[in-house]
Design a protein around this motif. Structure first.
Motif, PDB file in Angstrom:
ATOM      1  N   MET A 143       0.848  -1.201   0.000  1.00  0.00           N
ATOM      2  CA  MET A 143       0.000   0.000   0.000  1.00  0.00           C
ATOM      3  C   MET A 143       0.880   1.246   0.000  1.00  0.00           C
ATOM      4  N   ARG A 144       0.642   2.135  -0.977  1.00  0.00           N
ATOM      5  CA  ARG A 144       1.427   3.371  -1.044  1.00  0.00           C
ATOM      6  C   ARG A 144       1.058   4.298   0.106  1.00  0.00           C
ATOM      7  N   LYS A 145       2.037   5.085   0.529  1.00  0.00           N
ATOM      8  CA  LYS A 145       1.789   6.053   1.593  1.00  0.00           C
ATOM      9  C   LYS A 145       0.987   7.235   1.056  1.00  0.00           C
ATOM     10  N   LYS A 146       0.017   7.682   1.842  1.00  0.00           N
ATOM     11  CA  LYS A 146      -0.658   8.952   1.585  1.00  0.00           C
ATOM     12  C   LYS A 146       0.179  10.038   2.252  1.00  0.00           C
ATOM     13  N   ILE A 147       0.526  11.073   1.506  1.00  0.00           N
ATOM     14  CA  ILE A 147       1.453  12.089   2.017  1.00  0.00           C
ATOM     15  C   ILE A 147       0.932  13.485   1.704  1.00  0.00           C
ATOM     16  N   VAL A 148       0.944  14.354   2.692  1.00  0.00           N
ATOM     17  CA  VAL A 148       0.682  15.779   2.460  1.00  0.00           C
ATOM     18  C   VAL A 148       1.868  16.553   3.011  1.00  0.00           C
ATOM     19  N   ALA A 149       2.590  17.211   2.108  1.00  0.00           N
ATOM     20  CA  ALA A 149       3.801  17.951   2.475  1.00  0.00           C
ATOM     21  C   ALA A 149       3.586  19.432   2.227  1.00  0.00           C
ATOM     22  N   GLY A 150       3.868  20.246   3.221  1.00  0.00           N
ATOM     23  CA  GLY A 150       3.777  21.692   3.072  1.00  0.00           C
ATOM     24  C   GLY A 150       5.098  22.254   2.578  1.00  0.00           C
ATOM     25  N   ASN A 151       5.042  23.227   1.698  1.00  0.00           N
ATOM     26  CA  ASN A 151       6.236  23.945   1.242  1.00  0.00           C
ATOM     27  C   ASN A 151       6.028  25.418   1.566  1.00  0.00           C
ATOM     28  N   TRP A 152       6.641  25.849   2.665  1.00  0.00           N
ATOM     29  CA  TRP A 152       6.440  27.227   3.113  1.00  0.00           C
ATOM     30  C   TRP A 152       7.133  28.253   2.224  1.00  0.00           C
ATOM     31  N   LYS A 153       8.042  27.799   1.391  1.00  0.00           N
ATOM     32  CA  LYS A 153       8.806  28.684   0.502  1.00  0.00           C
ATOM     33  C   LYS A 153       9.501  29.777   1.336  1.00  0.00           C
ATOM     34  N   CYS A 154       9.645  30.976   0.791  1.00  0.00           N
ATOM     35  CA  CYS A 154      10.355  32.048   1.509  1.00  0.00           C
ATOM     36  C   CYS A 154       9.333  32.872   2.299  1.00  0.00           C
ATOM     37  N   LEU A 213      -9.198  15.757  -5.950  1.00  0.00           N
ATOM     38  CA  LEU A 213      -7.890  15.386  -6.485  1.00  0.00           C
ATOM     39  C   LEU A 213      -7.394  14.066  -5.897  1.00  0.00           C
ATOM     40  N   PHE A 214      -7.524  13.928  -4.580  1.00  0.00           N
ATOM     41  CA  PHE A 214      -6.985  12.750  -3.901  1.00  0.00           C
ATOM     42  C   PHE A 214      -7.816  11.488  -4.149  1.00  0.00           C
ATOM     43  N   ALA A 215      -9.015  11.660  -4.694  1.00  0.00           N
ATOM     44  CA  ALA A 215      -9.844  10.499  -5.005  1.00  0.00           C
ATOM     45  C   ALA A 215      -9.312   9.715  -6.203  1.00  0.00           C
ATOM     46  N   ASN A 216      -8.416  10.336  -6.957  1.00  0.00           N
ATOM     47  CA  ASN A 216      -7.849   9.675  -8.125  1.00  0.00           C
ATOM     48  C   ASN A 216      -6.907   8.545  -7.723  1.00  0.00           C
ATOM     49  N   LYS A 217      -6.937   7.483  -8.483  1.00  0.00           N
ATOM     50  CA  LYS A 217      -6.186   6.263  -8.187  1.00  0.00           C
ATOM     51  C   LYS A 217      -4.682   6.509  -8.037  1.00  0.00           C
ATOM     52  N   ASP A 218      -4.136   7.401  -8.860  1.00  0.00           N
ATOM     53  CA  ASP A 218      -2.675   7.570  -8.881  1.00  0.00           C
ATOM     54  C   ASP A 218      -2.196   8.849  -8.204  1.00  0.00           C
ATOM     55  N   VAL A 219      -3.098   9.567  -7.542  1.00  0.00           N
ATOM     56  CA  VAL A 219      -2.714  10.773  -6.789  1.00  0.00           C
ATOM     57  C   VAL A 219      -2.647  10.400  -5.315  1.00  0.00           C
ATOM     58  N   ASP A 220      -1.436  10.439  -4.761  1.00  0.00           N
ATOM     59  CA  ASP A 220      -1.214   9.925  -3.407  1.00  0.00           C
ATOM     60  C   ASP A 220      -1.072  11.015  -2.355  1.00  0.00           C
ATOM     61  N   GLY A 221      -1.442  12.248  -2.720  1.00  0.00           N
ATOM     62  CA  GLY A 221      -1.344  13.350  -1.771  1.00  0.00           C
ATOM     63  C   GLY A 221      -0.932  14.621  -2.473  1.00  0.00           C
ATOM     64  N   GLY A 222      -0.397  15.560  -1.707  1.00  0.00           N
ATOM     65  CA  GLY A 222      -0.070  16.854  -2.290  1.00  0.00           C
ATOM     66  C   GLY A 222       1.179  17.474  -1.728  1.00  0.00           C
ATOM     67  N   LEU A 223       1.841  18.275  -2.567  1.00  0.00           N
ATOM     68  CA  LEU A 223       2.899  19.186  -2.132  1.00  0.00           C
ATOM     69  C   LEU A 223       2.261  20.562  -2.139  1.00  0.00           C
ATOM     70  N   ILE A 224       2.050  21.121  -0.948  1.00  0.00           N
ATOM     71  CA  ILE A 224       1.141  22.259  -0.766  1.00  0.00           C
ATOM     72  C   ILE A 224       1.922  23.544  -0.494  1.00  0.00           C
ATOM     73  N   GLY A 225       1.635  24.584  -1.270  1.00  0.00           N
ATOM     74  CA  GLY A 225       2.294  25.871  -1.078  1.00  0.00           C
ATOM     75  C   GLY A 225       1.512  26.771  -0.139  1.00  0.00           C
ATOM     76  N   VAL A 255      -2.195   9.406   7.212  1.00  0.00           N
ATOM     77  CA  VAL A 255      -1.561  10.340   6.293  1.00  0.00           C
ATOM     78  C   VAL A 255      -0.227  10.806   6.872  1.00  0.00           C
ATOM     79  N   VAL A 256       0.835  10.670   6.086  1.00  0.00           N
ATOM     80  CA  VAL A 256       2.146  11.191   6.474  1.00  0.00           C
ATOM     81  C   VAL A 256       2.131  12.702   6.257  1.00  0.00           C
ATOM     82  N   VAL A 257       2.506  13.465   7.281  1.00  0.00           N
ATOM     83  CA  VAL A 257       2.514  14.930   7.214  1.00  0.00           C
ATOM     84  C   VAL A 257       3.958  15.420   7.266  1.00  0.00           C
ATOM     85  N   VAL A 258       4.296  16.331   6.347  1.00  0.00           N
ATOM     86  CA  VAL A 258       5.658  16.873   6.271  1.00  0.00           C
ATOM     87  C   VAL A 258       5.584  18.392   6.187  1.00  0.00           C
ATOM     88  N   LEU A 259       6.471  19.070   6.908  1.00  0.00           N
ATOM     89  CA  LEU A 259       6.566  20.533   6.843  1.00  0.00           C
ATOM     90  C   LEU A 259       7.894  20.913   6.192  1.00  0.00           C
TER      91      LEU A 259
END
Length: 252
Positions: A1-12, A224-236, A38-42
């Protein structure tokens, strides 16, 4: 099972004090309301890494740098090496973001050096790929993205490839308010996965998480996440508000 991941990108964005408060706010809402699977990343500025690691429950929230140097150490004034990132307690590094490619001239050659150093230091690369508007309008996005993969992460060994996360970012939808349709997102994610299968085999392709990174927000995350091949997001932008970020984490 692939990991569900939501990663935040705070940028500058955020000074150190603001970053600490944001990290604590995210930590609190994730602990009380966040989906457990869900794996959460900052992804924070370099200046914030150590303090953000100290401010969150790292068993629940991972911390990422937004970049690293292409050299291990030496006379490279202003650079931050993968080893330095590792020493802060961070676990991830975002590599190849479109803004790094466009504004700082990062090439596949540069990214290959960064990938090698990231992996050598036991960090997980979040590798970005994606096309600009003119490529999308010409309908040559598949060829463009495939070339990005072939020149970089497809040069890794199968064992190293299995350690990374891929983030597809339609450059035309970053910070523009535009979002790829659910169908467009699924189509390109499926293409990326099939291309990986051709190179490394079905098992590895099915195991790698592919994130969507283009103006994802609470209002469209579920579709978006309901799609079979979308496993999460890189969020700005939406990662800069704890409640918005939580809404995306709970979008599965």
């Amino acid at each position: 099972m692939r990991k569900k991941i939501v990663a935040g990108n705070w940028k500058c964005n955020t000074n150190l004090q603001e970053g600490i408060e944001l990290a604590k706010a995210v930590d609190a809402v994730v602990a009380s309301e966040g989906a457990d699977d869900v794996v959460v990343v900052l992804g924070t500025p370099f200046t914030h890494l150590t303090k953000v690691v100290e401010s969150v429950n790292t068993e629940r929230i991972g911390v990422s740098a937004q970049n690293c140097a292409a050299e291990a150490k030496g006379a490279f004034t202003g650079e931050v090496s993968a080893e330095m990132v590792k020493s802060t307690g961070a676990e991830y590094v975002i590599l190849g973001h479109s803004e790094r490619r466009e504004y700082y001239g990062e090439t596949s050659e540069t990214l290959n050096k960064k990938l090698a150093l990231t992996l050598e230091n036991g960090l997980t690369p979040i590798y970005c790929c994606g096309e600009p508007l003119e490529i999308r309008e010409a309908e040559t996005q598949n060829e463009f993205v495939k070339k990005q993969l072939e020149e970089t992460i497809f040069t890794l060994s199968p064992d190293d490839f299995k350690k990374l996360i891929i983030a597809y970012e339609p450059i035309w939808a970053i910070g523009t308010g535009k979002t790829a349709t659910s169908e467009q997102a699924q189509e390109i994610h499926a293409f990326i996965r099939s291309t990986i299968a051709e190179k490394f085999g079905e098992e590895i392709a099915e195991g790698v998480s592919i994130l969507y990174g283009g103006s994802c927000k609470p209002s469209n995350a579920k579709e978006l996440f309901a799609n079979k091949d979308v496993d999460g997001g890189l969020i700005g932008g939406a990662s800069l508000k704890a409640e918005d970020f939580l809404g995306i984490i709970n979008g599965f």
